[in-house]
Design a protein around this motif. Structure first.
Motif, PDB file in Angstrom:
ATOM      1  N   PHE A   7       0.692  -1.182   0.012  1.00  0.00           N
ATOM      2  CA  PHE A   7      -0.006  -0.023  -0.022  1.00  0.00           C
ATOM      3  C   PHE A   7       0.907   1.003  -0.019  1.00  0.00           C
ATOM      4  O   PHE A   7       0.634   2.254  -0.712  1.00  0.00           O
ATOM      5  N   THR A   8       1.783   1.387   0.896  1.00  0.00           N
ATOM      6  CA  THR A   8       2.641   2.517   0.858  1.00  0.00           C
ATOM      7  C   THR A   8       3.370   2.928  -0.308  1.00  0.00           C
ATOM      8  O   THR A   8       3.663   4.068  -0.523  1.00  0.00           O
ATOM      9  N   LYS A   9       3.937   1.782  -1.002  1.00  0.00           N
ATOM     10  CA  LYS A   9       4.420   1.980  -2.146  1.00  0.00           C
ATOM     11  C   LYS A   9       3.504   2.587  -3.221  1.00  0.00           C
ATOM     12  O   LYS A   9       3.884   3.467  -4.023  1.00  0.00           O
ATOM     13  N   LYS A  10       2.256   1.981  -3.139  1.00  0.00           N
ATOM     14  CA  LYS A  10       1.228   2.420  -4.124  1.00  0.00           C
ATOM     15  C   LYS A  10       1.162   4.118  -3.861  1.00  0.00           C
ATOM     16  O   LYS A  10       1.025   4.782  -4.890  1.00  0.00           O
ATOM     17  N   SER A  11       0.998   4.303  -2.348  1.00  0.00           N
ATOM     18  CA  SER A  11       0.782   5.668  -2.229  1.00  0.00           C
ATOM     19  C   SER A  11       1.826   6.494  -2.589  1.00  0.00           C
ATOM     20  O   SER A  11       1.674   7.652  -3.062  1.00  0.00           O
ATOM     21  N   LEU A  12       3.125   6.013  -2.355  1.00  0.00           N
ATOM     22  CA  LEU A  12       4.178   6.740  -2.964  1.00  0.00           C
ATOM     23  C   LEU A  12       3.904   7.201  -4.396  1.00  0.00           C
ATOM     24  O   LEU A  12       4.388   8.302  -4.819  1.00  0.00           O
ATOM     25  N   THR A  13       3.464   6.050  -5.257  1.00  0.00           N
ATOM     26  CA  THR A  13       3.393   6.445  -6.539  1.00  0.00           C
ATOM     27  C   THR A  13       2.286   7.351  -6.881  1.00  0.00           C
ATOM     28  O   THR A  13       2.672   8.214  -7.747  1.00  0.00           O
ATOM     29  N   LEU A  14       1.411   7.278  -6.029  1.00  0.00           N
ATOM     30  CA  LEU A  14       0.271   7.969  -6.373  1.00  0.00           C
ATOM     31  C   LEU A  14       0.672   9.466  -6.171  1.00  0.00           C
ATOM     32  O   LEU A  14       0.371  10.514  -6.827  1.00  0.00           O
ATOM     33  N   ALA A  15       1.487   9.735  -5.038  1.00  0.00           N
ATOM     34  CA  ALA A  15       1.962  11.046  -4.752  1.00  0.00           C
ATOM     35  C   ALA A  15       2.809  11.675  -5.808  1.00  0.00           C
ATOM     36  O   ALA A  15       3.060  12.787  -5.776  1.00  0.00           O
ATOM     37  N   SER A  16       3.584  10.544  -6.452  1.00  0.00           N
ATOM     38  CA  SER A  16       4.584  11.301  -7.343  1.00  0.00           C
ATOM     39  C   SER A  16       4.089  11.392  -8.673  1.00  0.00           C
ATOM     40  O   SER A  16       3.894  12.235  -9.401  1.00  0.00           O
ATOM     41  N   ALA A  17       3.948  10.214  -9.246  1.00  0.00           N
ATOM     42  CA  ALA A  17       3.646   9.842 -10.569  1.00  0.00           C
ATOM     43  C   ALA A  17       2.346  10.623 -11.063  1.00  0.00           C
ATOM     44  O   ALA A  17       2.058  11.302 -12.115  1.00  0.00           O
ATOM     45  N   PHE A  18       1.177  10.023 -10.363  1.00  0.00           N
ATOM     46  CA  PHE A  18      -0.278  10.396 -10.623  1.00  0.00           C
ATOM     47  C   PHE A  18      -0.735  11.737 -10.286  1.00  0.00           C
ATOM     48  O   PHE A  18      -1.861  12.065 -10.191  1.00  0.00           O
ATOM     49  N   GLN A  61       5.141  18.961 -13.256  1.00  0.00           N
ATOM     50  CA  GLN A  61       6.426  17.948 -13.238  1.00  0.00           C
ATOM     51  C   GLN A  61       7.351  18.718 -14.248  1.00  0.00           C
ATOM     52  O   GLN A  61       8.412  18.608 -13.747  1.00  0.00           O
ATOM     53  N   ALA A  62       6.757  19.603 -15.072  1.00  0.00           N
ATOM     54  CA  ALA A  62       7.787  20.528 -15.908  1.00  0.00           C
ATOM     55  C   ALA A  62       8.539  21.448 -15.018  1.00  0.00           C
ATOM     56  O   ALA A  62       9.629  21.658 -15.295  1.00  0.00           O
ATOM     57  N   ARG A  63       7.856  21.793 -14.072  1.00  0.00           N
ATOM     58  CA  ARG A  63       8.473  22.626 -13.307  1.00  0.00           C
ATOM     59  C   ARG A  63       9.117  22.161 -12.161  1.00  0.00           C
ATOM     60  O   ARG A  63      10.172  23.002 -11.203  1.00  0.00           O
ATOM     61  N   GLY A  64       9.301  20.765 -11.828  1.00  0.00           N
ATOM     62  CA  GLY A  64      10.154  20.192 -10.970  1.00  0.00           C
ATOM     63  C   GLY A  64       9.844  20.563  -9.313  1.00  0.00           C
ATOM     64  O   GLY A  64      11.019  20.331  -8.885  1.00  0.00           O
ATOM     65  N   LEU A  65       8.495  20.695  -9.008  1.00  0.00           N
ATOM     66  CA  LEU A  65       8.242  20.946  -7.723  1.00  0.00           C
ATOM     67  C   LEU A  65       8.476  19.657  -6.776  1.00  0.00           C
ATOM     68  O   LEU A  65       8.232  18.779  -7.154  1.00  0.00           O
ATOM     69  N   THR A  66       9.344  19.842  -5.803  1.00  0.00           N
ATOM     70  CA  THR A  66       9.545  18.740  -4.838  1.00  0.00           C
ATOM     71  C   THR A  66       8.263  18.474  -4.189  1.00  0.00           C
ATOM     72  O   THR A  66       7.627  19.473  -3.543  1.00  0.00           O
ATOM     73  N   VAL A  67       7.647  17.328  -4.091  1.00  0.00           N
ATOM     74  CA  VAL A  67       6.559  17.109  -3.368  1.00  0.00           C
ATOM     75  C   VAL A  67       6.763  16.358  -2.318  1.00  0.00           C
ATOM     76  O   VAL A  67       7.872  15.461  -1.858  1.00  0.00           O
ATOM     77  N   ALA A  68       5.866  16.337  -1.214  1.00  0.00           N
ATOM     78  CA  ALA A  68       5.953  15.616   0.157  1.00  0.00           C
ATOM     79  C   ALA A  68       5.408  14.057  -0.331  1.00  0.00           C
ATOM     80  O   ALA A  68       4.552  13.860  -1.007  1.00  0.00           O
ATOM     81  N   ALA A  69       5.941  13.197   0.656  1.00  0.00           N
ATOM     82  CA  ALA A  69       5.536  12.037   0.188  1.00  0.00           C
ATOM     83  C   ALA A  69       5.314  11.127   1.608  1.00  0.00           C
ATOM     84  O   ALA A  69       5.956  11.569   2.810  1.00  0.00           O
ATOM     85  N   LEU A  70       4.136  10.203   1.449  1.00  0.00           N
ATOM     86  CA  LEU A  70       3.789   9.456   2.819  1.00  0.00           C
ATOM     87  C   LEU A  70       5.117   8.637   3.226  1.00  0.00           C
ATOM     88  O   LEU A  70       5.383   7.674   2.454  1.00  0.00           O
TER      89      LEU A  70
END
Lengths: 300, 245
Positions: free
Chosen positions: B7-18, B38-47
């Protein structure tokens, strides 16, 4: 004697303004000095039961939720409040007045959280009913459409308030009367349209009567209100509350009281203004002197 | 264990790619097209992943509470924080000062929720892995010096946590300025730094109802009493030693 039954659910603002410097501990001490046994027999505020059985809101709000929410949380606030006000000057006041006085103009005294939560919960239980939901009608609907554009827009705003109350608290539909709580502010051309419906949110226990609004509808968004039934899904709880539980009859009845109350206050204000005008005419000479003084200093 | 990791891997994927897709559907801001961030390359928080199973803290904290708390609550703070950051970036780019200011409350709340929960998970540990073992080392001495004893500290934090109105956190903090430990509370998701720039969180206890309600209902003091059985003092000691070195 239930001295809060008459006042608490109408949302009527107490007629006495809070004293300028209400000091909780001091008053308690003075009371103790005056009374030899440091206590007096006073009416206890009572835990009011919801006007329906605890299981009758199912499946939208479970019996278990009501057993805890009413049976434990609400009950504990009543007990704490009675305990805290016993032997103080708050003892014997109506619940509305205790809420406003103990709010202490934004520096709440210890009883405030309990007084306000007793008020809020009494009001909340009477805001919902088995087979609630639907749409309002009559004057309530007219004002909703006038002030929000449409019923759906009002619902949207109410939901947004409930979902963006970050933390514990309440969302409200209130009637805002055209009056500022300061002595020298006067609307030169008051009209009935200045009184309107507004959606608000408030943190923790805070109740809009402390801001001089007249509450018409409240939803409790403390997690204990929905966690057993909806877990983290506050949005689902808020939607179901509006679709299946809200009693628009109760809201409508409160609106009638609010409008009547606002009209009464407008008449009182008018009378007071006329009396003040008479008093002012006697001191006009002094004011003219002060005015010209000010003009001089500005010219320099 | 496998389920949780999945699950947590999935949520990480959700938080970044999708994430841009989720943003486009929930943020309500049509100016933010998908892919822009993504083009701007904003660093995002991840679970963050939990270093133990959801059920590993039982009976002090139930597996169901841990699952909802991590998968739903913390995930929502991460998602909403990222959404707010993205809107903030757009507002800054357009010079929209009103929007920049309006976003502050959502950033504070959701960013705070992410910060606080990330610390909280590290403050907990299953009993069989050392949870509840009192601190030795320099933190143990400092607690004795500043509070009298560990028991006195626990009592103070329990009392302040129980008295906190509404939702919030109770903290054991290091005041780096005075080199002293203090107990602090913060409302809602305010992170500890809002109480003072010198304050470093060593231990935070979540007293939101979602942290205990399914198990302890209205009895917050029982939750506070039991959580000490799964507190990871080793983590707090490490932070303390690093900050006082």
């Amino acid at each position: 004697m239930q001295h809060h039954t008459l006042s608490c659910c109408g949302g009527v603002r107490p007629s006495l303004p809070p004293p300028l410097s209400f000091r909780w501990s001091k008053i308690k001490r003075e009371r103790c000095r005056r009374l030899p046994r440091c206590a007096r027999i006073a009416a206890q505020l009572e835990l009011k039961a919801p006007p329906y059985s605890l299981s009758s809101l199912e499946p939208h709000m479970s019996r278990e939720t009501l057993e805890y929410h009413w049976g434990r949380h609400h009950r504990a606030h009543v007990a704490s409040l009675n305990n805290l006000i016993a032997g103080t000057d708050l003892d014997g006041m109506g619940l509305d007045e205790i809420v406003v006085v103990s709010y202490n103009k934004g520096n709440p005294l210890p009883p405030f959280v309990h007084a306000a939560q007793v008020w809020n919960h009494d009001f909340f239980w009477q805001s919902i009913k088995p087979g609630g939901g639907g749409r309002p009608s009559g004057r309530l609907m007219e004002l909703i459409e006038r002030d929000f554009g449409s019923f759906d827009r009002m619902l949207e705003e109410f939901k947004r308030a409930a979902l963006t109350q970050f933390g514990s608290g309440w969302a409200w539909l209130v009637y805002k009367a055209n009056r500022l709580d300061v002595g020298n502010a006067v609307n030169p051309c008051p009209s009935e349209k200045d009184n309107k419906l507004v959606v608000l949110k408030s943190p923790n226990a805070v109740n809009p009567i402390v801001w001089d609004y007249f509450p018409l509808l409240a939803i409790d968004v403390w997690e204990h209100a929905y966690y057993l039934d909806y877990e983290n899904r506050r949005a689902d709880y808020v939607s179901i509350f509006l679709e299946k539980l809200v009693s628009w009859e109760a809201v409508s009845d409160r609106l009638d009281v609010a409008i009547e109350r606002a009209a009464e206050r407008a008449r009182e204000d008018e009378t007071r203004r006329q009396e003040d005008d008479t008093a002012v005419s006697h001191s006009e000479a002094v004011e003219m002197y002060l005015d010209s003084d000010t003009d001089d200093s500005e010219a320099e | 264990m496998a389920l949780r990791t999945l699950f947590t891997k999935k949520s990480l994927t959700l938080a970044s790619a999708f994430r841009p897709i989720a943003v486009a559907s929930t943020a309500g801001d049509q100016r933010l097209g998908s892919g822009l961030s993504q083009a701007r390359g904003l660093t995002v928080a991840a679970l963050p992943d939990l270093p133990y199973d959801y059920g590993a803290l039982e009976p002090a904290i139930s597996g169901e509470i841990m699952r909802l708390h991590h998968q739903k609550h913390h995930q929502a703070y991460v998602t909403n924080y990222n959404n707010a950051l993205e809107q903030l970036e757009a507002a800054i780019a357009m010079g929209d000062a009103t929007a920049v200011v309006r976003l502050q409350s959502a950033i504070k709340f959701n960013g705070g929720g992410h910060i606080n929960h990330s610390i909280f998970w590290k403050n907990l540990k299953p009993v069989n892995e050392g949870g509840g073992e009192p601190p030795h080392s320099s933190l143990g001495w400092a607690i004795d010096t500043d509070f009298g004893s560990l028991e006195a500290l626990v009592q103070k934090m329990n009392a302040e946590g129980a008295a906190l109105q509404g939702s919030g956190w109770v903290w054991l903090a290091l005041d780096k300025g005075f080199k002293k430990l203090t107990v602090e509370t913060t409302a809602n998701q305010d992170p500890l730094v809002t109480k003072g720039a010198n304050l470093v969180p060593l231990l935070g206890i979540d007293v939101w109802e979602h942290a205990y309600y399914l198990q302890y209902k209205n009895v917050r003091p029982d939750y506070l009493k039991n959580i000490w059985k799964v507190i990871d003092w080793k983590y707090a000691s490490e932070v303390y030693e690093k900050e006082t070195a």
